[in-house]
Design a protein around this motif. Structure first.
Motif, PDB file in Angstrom:
ATOM      1  N   GLY A  35       0.796  -1.219   0.000  1.00  0.00           N
ATOM      2  CA  GLY A  35       0.000   0.000   0.000  1.00  0.00           C
ATOM      3  C   GLY A  35       0.827   1.266   0.000  1.00  0.00           C
ATOM      4  N   THR A  36       2.134   1.144   0.299  1.00  0.00           N
ATOM      5  CA  THR A  36       3.013   2.311   0.224  1.00  0.00           C
ATOM      6  C   THR A  36       3.174   2.705  -1.239  1.00  0.00           C
ATOM      7  OG1 THR A  36       4.233   1.550   2.165  1.00  0.00           O
ATOM      8  CG2 THR A  36       5.293   3.227   0.803  1.00  0.00           C
ATOM      9  N   ARG A  37       2.928   3.955  -1.534  1.00  0.00           N
ATOM     10  CA  ARG A  37       3.010   4.422  -2.924  1.00  0.00           C
ATOM     11  C   ARG A  37       4.458   4.791  -3.256  1.00  0.00           C
ATOM     12  NH1 ARG A  37      -0.566   9.420  -2.996  1.00  0.00           N
ATOM     13  NH2 ARG A  37       0.496   9.650  -0.986  1.00  0.00           N
ATOM     14  N   VAL A  38       5.014   4.105  -4.260  1.00  0.00           N
ATOM     15  CA  VAL A  38       6.406   4.314  -4.656  1.00  0.00           C
ATOM     16  C   VAL A  38       6.455   4.746  -6.118  1.00  0.00           C
ATOM     17  CG1 VAL A  38       8.691   3.266  -4.893  1.00  0.00           C
ATOM     18  CG2 VAL A  38       7.161   2.528  -3.034  1.00  0.00           C
ATOM     19  N   THR A  39       7.200   5.802  -6.373  1.00  0.00           N
ATOM     20  CA  THR A  39       7.471   6.243  -7.743  1.00  0.00           C
ATOM     21  C   THR A  39       8.976   6.128  -7.985  1.00  0.00           C
ATOM     22  OG1 THR A  39       5.604   7.772  -7.799  1.00  0.00           O
ATOM     23  CG2 THR A  39       7.388   8.178  -9.359  1.00  0.00           C
ATOM     24  N   VAL A  40       9.355   5.496  -9.104  1.00  0.00           N
ATOM     25  CA  VAL A  40      10.763   5.357  -9.481  1.00  0.00           C
ATOM     26  C   VAL A  40      11.018   6.244 -10.689  1.00  0.00           C
ATOM     27  CG1 VAL A  40      12.590   3.792 -10.228  1.00  0.00           C
ATOM     28  CG2 VAL A  40      10.829   2.981  -8.628  1.00  0.00           C
ATOM     29  N   LEU A  41      11.983   7.145 -10.567  1.00  0.00           N
ATOM     30  CA  LEU A  41      12.361   8.037 -11.661  1.00  0.00           C
ATOM     31  C   LEU A  41      13.660   7.559 -12.286  1.00  0.00           C
ATOM     32  CD1 LEU A  41      11.606  11.512 -10.015  1.00  0.00           C
ATOM     33  CD2 LEU A  41      10.071  10.066 -11.367  1.00  0.00           C
ATOM     34  N   GLU A  42      13.623   7.205 -13.558  1.00  0.00           N
ATOM     35  CA  GLU A  42      14.797   6.729 -14.291  1.00  0.00           C
ATOM     36  C   GLU A  42      15.013   7.640 -15.501  1.00  0.00           C
ATOM     37  OE1 GLU A  42      17.797   5.480 -16.151  1.00  0.00           O
ATOM     38  OE2 GLU A  42      17.364   4.524 -14.222  1.00  0.00           O
ATOM     39  N   LYS A  43      16.197   8.208 -15.595  1.00  0.00           N
ATOM     40  CA  LYS A  43      16.429   9.190 -16.650  1.00  0.00           C
ATOM     41  C   LYS A  43      16.502   8.575 -18.043  1.00  0.00           C
ATOM     42  CE  LYS A  43      21.502   9.567 -16.477  1.00  0.00           C
ATOM     43  NZ  LYS A  43      21.749   9.326 -17.902  1.00  0.00           N
ATOM     44  N   GLU A  44      16.846   7.284 -18.133  1.00  0.00           N
ATOM     45  CA  GLU A  44      16.927   6.646 -19.436  1.00  0.00           C
ATOM     46  C   GLU A  44      15.551   6.194 -19.919  1.00  0.00           C
ATOM     47  OE1 GLU A  44      19.558   6.958 -21.022  1.00  0.00           O
ATOM     48  OE2 GLU A  44      21.055   7.304 -19.465  1.00  0.00           O
ATOM     49  N   ARG A  45      15.467   5.834 -21.191  1.00  0.00           N
ATOM     50  CA  ARG A  45      14.208   5.398 -21.796  1.00  0.00           C
ATOM     51  C   ARG A  45      13.908   3.926 -21.542  1.00  0.00           C
ATOM     52  NH1 ARG A  45      10.974   9.667 -22.634  1.00  0.00           N
ATOM     53  NH2 ARG A  45      12.235  11.424 -23.368  1.00  0.00           N
ATOM     54  N   GLY A  46      14.796   3.243 -20.845  1.00  0.00           N
ATOM     55  CA  GLY A  46      14.591   1.851 -20.510  1.00  0.00           C
ATOM     56  C   GLY A  46      15.323   1.504 -19.233  1.00  0.00           C
ATOM     57  N   THR A  47      15.156   0.256 -18.813  1.00  0.00           N
ATOM     58  CA  THR A  47      15.726  -0.221 -17.550  1.00  0.00           C
ATOM     59  C   THR A  47      17.118  -0.819 -17.779  1.00  0.00           C
ATOM     60  OG1 THR A  47      13.516  -0.688 -16.721  1.00  0.00           O
ATOM     61  CG2 THR A  47      15.321  -1.857 -15.654  1.00  0.00           C
ATOM     62  N   ALA A  48      17.975  -0.701 -16.770  1.00  0.00           N
ATOM     63  CA  ALA A  48      19.284  -1.386 -16.735  1.00  0.00           C
ATOM     64  C   ALA A  48      20.213  -0.950 -17.859  1.00  0.00           C
ATOM     65  CB  ALA A  48      19.071  -2.910 -16.773  1.00  0.00           C
TER      66      ALA A  48
END
Length: 407
Positions: A35-48
């Protein structure tokens, strides 16, 4: 930028950085506090796209790290967890074991000390004579070796993508953070290059190559700066020469493990990396130069003190970067059959290495807390191996800070 005001939060926790550590943190928060609301900000257009996706894919055993250190604890437990995670989600992996090989007599005491350290870290380590090396690697030669059975390989990019899916977090790509407004009595507002504002109760900085910059934007002095080291790799054109993983005895003065050979999940054999200073935070070749980033590195006193202290080692790494025959000679110490033409250049990686003001390389994971913030300031290898327990530790601190802020 508008400040956070009561009732205006977009999420409870904003995680900056969508590499494997940031995604593991989001995953752990979701598991520990549904229930904790988490937002992840990633500067690239994809993961890893950076450290997570540009390494040799090794699941490290934990043999190298000082007993009791975070690296030792989290690598040993994290290796077992990573194998289990990959098996559960059908991610390519294998437990291959590896050899660490001494090729010169002066390396023998260090090899024996490494075996002892492995045992102190709870690992089963087999010490081998030179003749016994061929049981594992017929083409490898050395005076002695140790075999560590728990080392493995996996696809960390696939692990990161699965963590993202399973975390339940709001993952936003193309969201480069350019400003942070942190008010201990209110919360945190983060501005992206696209003009988006994200307001949260807590900030978690898992920005890897840019973690010191994010800490400074938040108003916290990290006490160290990231000095980027590029690791250059080759592919072995004759992969049949190597069965598994083969490493030299590392220099204890450095966190780098030396040029090694790794049979990956694709059955190709990676050779490398070396370690040369990069001319940009994401400087994956000599052509990539970012004057502002390079200037910041050169302005940090620790960079010059590190260079003065270890110039001879650095010169050797630079020579191997600029000369393929020199790189091949380093490989032939372990694998005499390798020819220069057997080495085919492939994608490089960059290690985010924290360096203190006095020139000391930070040799353990470094996590620091501040009002409304948790900063991960040093998490190079074996952070991918250790990402699940690291994520839980960061999540624990973030949730504790969240609880404190609500009192």
């Amino acid at each position: 930028m508008a400040l956070v005001v009561a009732g205006s939060y977009d999420c409870d926790v904003v995680v900056i950085g969508g590499g494997i550590v940031g995604l593991s943190t989001a995953y752990a928060i979701g598991r520990a506090a549904p229930g904790t609301r988490v937002t992840v900000l990633e500067k690239e257009r994809g993961t890893a796209r950076h450290q997570t996706g540009r390494n040799s894919g090794v699941i490290h055993s934990g043999i190298y790290y000082r007993p009791g250190s975070l690296k030792a604890r989290y690598a040993v437990s994290g290796a077992a967890e990573m194998v289990k995670f990959c098996a559960e989600y059908d991610i390519p992996h294998a437990v291959t074991g590896k050899l660490i090989v001494a090729t010169e007599r002066e390396e023998l005491p260090r090899l024996h000390a490494l075996a002892q350290r492995g045992r102190e870290n709870g690992l089963a380590v087999r010490e081998l004579s030179g003749a016994q090396i061929a049981e594992y690697e017929p083409e490898v030669e050395g005076l002695a070796a140790i075999h560590v059975g728990t080392t493995g390989i996996c696809d960390y990019g696939a692990v990161a993508r699965r963590l993202a899916e399973a975390s339940g977090a709001d993952l936003r790509h193309g969201a480069e953070v350019v400003r942070v407004d942190r008010r201990p009595d209110r919360g945190v507002a983060v501005l992206t290059a696209a003009g988006e504002i994200v307001r949260a109760r807590m900030l978690v900085n898992c920005a890897g190559l840019h973690c010191d910059r994010i800490a400074l934007l938040t108003g916290d002095e990290p006490g160290a700066r990231i000095v980027p080291f590029r690791g250059e790799y080759y592919e072995l054109a004759r992969p049949e020469l190597v069965r598994g993983l083969v490493y030299p005895v590392p220099d204890p003065a450095f966190p780098f493990l030396g040029v090694h050979l790794t049979r990956g999940t694709d059955q190709g054999v990676h050779v490398g990396p070396n370690a040369v200073p990069a001319l940009a935070r994401e400087g994956y070749d000599w052509r990539t130069v970012r004057p502002r980033e390079l200037g910041a590195t050169l302005a940090w006193p620790g960079s010059w003190r590190l260079a003065r202290r270890h110039w001879r080692y650095g010169a050797g790494e630079l020579h191997r970067s600029l000369s393929k025959p020199a790189f091949a000679r380093a490989v032939r110490r372990l694998l005499p059959a390798v020819r220069d033409e057997d080495l085919v250049p492939t994608a490089a990686g960059v290690r985010a290495q924290a360096v203190l003001r006095d020139g000391t390389l930070v040799d353990d994971f470094l996590i620091r807390e501040a009002p409304r913030a948790v900063h991960v300031l040093n998490a190079p290898s074996p952070a991918a191996t250790a990402s699940l327990p690291i994520g839980r530790e960061i999540a624990r601190r973030a949730l504790a800070g969240l609880a404190e802020s609500e009192r």
